[in-house]
Motif scaffolding. Structure first.
Motif, short mmCIF file in Angstrom:
data_model
loop_
_atom_site.label_atom_id
_atom_site.label_comp_id
_atom_site.label_asym_id
_atom_site.label_seq_id
_atom_site.Cartn_x
_atom_site.Cartn_y
_atom_site.Cartn_z
N PHE A 55 0.82 -1.21 0.00
CA PHE A 55 0.00 0.00 0.00
C PHE A 55 0.85 1.26 0.00
N ASP A 56 2.10 1.17 0.48
CA ASP A 56 2.98 2.33 0.41
C ASP A 56 3.36 2.66 -1.02
N HIS A 57 3.45 1.64 -1.86
CA HIS A 57 3.84 1.88 -3.25
C HIS A 57 2.63 2.04 -4.17
N ALA A 58 1.46 1.67 -3.70
CA ALA A 58 0.27 1.74 -4.55
C ALA A 58 -0.06 3.19 -4.90
N THR A 61 1.92 9.33 -3.71
CA THR A 61 1.58 10.71 -3.34
C THR A 61 0.85 10.74 -2.00
N LYS A 62 -0.12 9.86 -1.83
CA LYS A 62 -0.85 9.81 -0.56
C LYS A 62 0.07 9.40 0.58
N THR A 63 0.97 8.46 0.30
CA THR A 63 1.91 8.03 1.33
C THR A 63 2.83 9.17 1.73
N ALA A 64 3.35 9.90 0.76
CA ALA A 64 4.24 11.03 1.05
C ALA A 64 3.51 12.09 1.86
N ASN A 65 2.28 12.41 1.47
CA ASN A 65 1.52 13.42 2.21
C ASN A 65 1.23 12.98 3.64
#
Length: 83
Positions: A55-58, A61-65
């Motif tokens: 899910f971190d790579h999916a 952008t959401k993970t970075a935010n």
């Protein structure tokens, strides 16, 4: 040393196999998944790889935010730029 409950169950005759199975499962049950993982790592000559990360790579952008907000919440000023 087996506990009193185990000895009581073992003395029941027909239920002795059930008692022994229960006692072994109680004692060794938590170690079986660890032993299975170790066996697979040794068989395949692999190192442990923590499950997850999909899910971190999916949606990066959401993970970075989410990570930026986490750092800002604990008092850091964060500036990011794409690599």
């Amino acid at each position: 040393m087996p506990g009193a409950r185990f000895l009581a169950l073992a003395s029941l005759g027909d239920l002795q196999d059930v008692a022994v199975t229960f006692y072994r499962a109680k004692m060794f049950g938590p170690t079986i998944p660890k032993m299975t993982a170790a066996w697979h790592m040794l068989r395949n000559a692999n190192e442990w790889k923590e499950p997850g990360g999909f899910f971190d790579h999916a949606d990066s952008t959401k993970t970075a935010n989410r990570l930026v907000r986490s750092l800002q919440n604990i008092g850091y000023q964060v500036i990011i730029s794409p690599a």
